[in-house]
Design a protein around this motif. Structure first.
Motif, PDB file in Angstrom:
ATOM      1  N   SER A 138       7.978   2.377   3.610  1.00  0.00           N
ATOM      2  CA  SER A 138       7.919   2.387   2.151  1.00  0.00           C
ATOM      3  C   SER A 138       9.291   2.622   1.538  1.00  0.00           C
ATOM      4  N   ILE A 139      10.058   3.515   2.153  1.00  0.00           N
ATOM      5  CA  ILE A 139      11.400   3.797   1.648  1.00  0.00           C
ATOM      6  C   ILE A 139      12.278   2.553   1.747  1.00  0.00           C
ATOM      7  N   LEU A 140      12.168   1.847   2.864  1.00  0.00           N
ATOM      8  CA  LEU A 140      12.988   0.649   3.057  1.00  0.00           C
ATOM      9  C   LEU A 140      12.613  -0.460   2.068  1.00  0.00           C
ATOM     10  N   ASN A 141      11.315  -0.539   1.747  1.00  0.00           N
ATOM     11  CA  ASN A 141      10.841  -1.616   0.868  1.00  0.00           C
ATOM     12  C   ASN A 141      10.707  -1.203  -0.581  1.00  0.00           C
ATOM     13  N   SER A 142      11.015   0.053  -0.875  1.00  0.00           N
ATOM     14  CA  SER A 142      10.729   0.578  -2.203  1.00  0.00           C
ATOM     15  C   SER A 142      11.632  -0.010  -3.264  1.00  0.00           C
ATOM     16  N   GLN A 143      11.044  -0.164  -4.457  1.00  0.00           N
ATOM     17  CA  GLN A 143      11.808  -0.606  -5.615  1.00  0.00           C
ATOM     18  C   GLN A 143      12.598   0.558  -6.212  1.00  0.00           C
ATOM     19  N   VAL A 193       5.544   6.386  -4.827  1.00  0.00           N
ATOM     20  CA  VAL A 193       4.203   6.905  -4.530  1.00  0.00           C
ATOM     21  C   VAL A 193       3.593   6.140  -3.364  1.00  0.00           C
ATOM     22  N   ASP A 194       3.269   6.861  -2.306  1.00  0.00           N
ATOM     23  CA  ASP A 194       2.563   6.288  -1.158  1.00  0.00           C
ATOM     24  C   ASP A 194       1.104   6.707  -1.234  1.00  0.00           C
ATOM     25  N   VAL A 195       0.199   5.721  -1.244  1.00  0.00           N
ATOM     26  CA  VAL A 195      -1.232   5.974  -1.375  1.00  0.00           C
ATOM     27  C   VAL A 195      -1.915   5.704  -0.043  1.00  0.00           C
TER      28      VAL A 195
END
Length: 284
Positions: A138-143, A193-195
């Motif tokens: 998620s961190i790598l792909n996060s906006q 936010v990771d769900v």
């Protein structure tokens, strides 16, 4: 010796046993779980000396033959005071029923109850590793900038038996759950936010939720009940309809829980996220 007996689902059993255990602990009495002697073999309690199938059989047939008295807390209007006096009178007794309630004692011995129901590492370690991988992805792909905080939200999507329970009042659609997720994202603007989805509905799709919730990272690990319970307990916040499953998940680390009472996601506020001791006294 007190034998705790019930016939409901896993987390109902866990909480019911916790009440009986706390009462026994306060009064210097040993308490044996009949349910966890043979079912839900995921917890530390299942490996303790007094939790075994032999004790279950002994208590079951002794009670059936009238050799063991029973204090039954089955109805919501049962005479709790009289039943507690019965528990005090008998050295050996079976205690049953969902309505056994010793809230203050449960909270007093909560740390011991949490330890008894510590989930076995064979379930927790794979989940911990998966969540770490998903979080890094998620961190790598996060906006968002990696300098911004990363928040995890566990969402309990309850279907199945909820079609009938409370006349289907808490059987919410994907769109309703998505609205709550999006509202949570609004309350945490600027955060990544990771769900993490937990559900008993095999039709739930992470891809569908990713479409409905484009501003968060959706994860669906598709774990077993103990794996999902641990996954939820590891999140920073929890959202779901009234359920002992999400309540128990909140219990382990005192995770703030928001209870979905209706489909009005816009009503969600930061203040609506409450700790375990609040919702514990408000079980539906």
């Amino acid at each position: 010796m007190i034998f705790a007996r019930d016939k409901s689902q896993m987390c109902n059993n866990l909480l019911q046993y916790g009440h009986v255990y706390a009462w026994g602990r306060e009064h210097g009495r040993r308490v044996i779980s009949m349910r966890f002697s043979y079912k839900y073999q995921y917890f530390h309690i299942c490996h303790t000396r007094l939790t075994g199938f032999g004790w279950y059989l002994l208590a079951k047939y002794a009670a059936a033959l009238g050799l063991l008295p029973t204090a039954s807390f089955k109805s919501s209007d049962c005479d709790r005071e009289a039943l507690e006096q019965k528990m005090l009178r008998h050295k050996h007794i079976v205690v049953s029923g969902w309505n056994v309630r010793f809230y203050d004692l449960f909270l007093k011995y909560r740390s011991e109850i949490v330890e008894l129901f510590r989930i076995d590492e064979r379930y927790t370690q794979p989940v911990r590793e998966k969540m770490m991988v998903e979080g890094q992805r998620s961190i790598l792909n996060s906006q968002f900038s990696i300098l911004n905080s990363q928040t995890t939200l566990g969402v309990h999507i309850r279907r199945g038996d909820y079609a009938q329970w409370q006349e289907g009042r808490y059987l919410f659609s994907d769109e309703t759950y998505a609205a709550y997720i999006n509202r949570f994202a609004e309350l945490h603007e600027g955060e990544s936010v990771d769900v993490y989805l937990s559900t008993n509905d095999p039709k739930v799709s992470a891809q569908h939720y990713a479409t409905l919730c484009p501003h968060v990272n959706i994860h669906h690990l598709k774990g077993s009940p103990p794996e999902d319970l641990f996954m939820l307990s590891e999140c920073d916040y929890l959202v779901g309809p009234p359920s002992t499953f999400s309540l128990v998940a909140a219990m382990y680390r005192d995770v703030p829980l928001y209870r979905m009472e209706n489909s009005q996601a816009e009503e969600m506020t930061d203040e609506g996220f409450r700790k375990f001791d609040y919702w514990f006294r408000r079980i539906i």
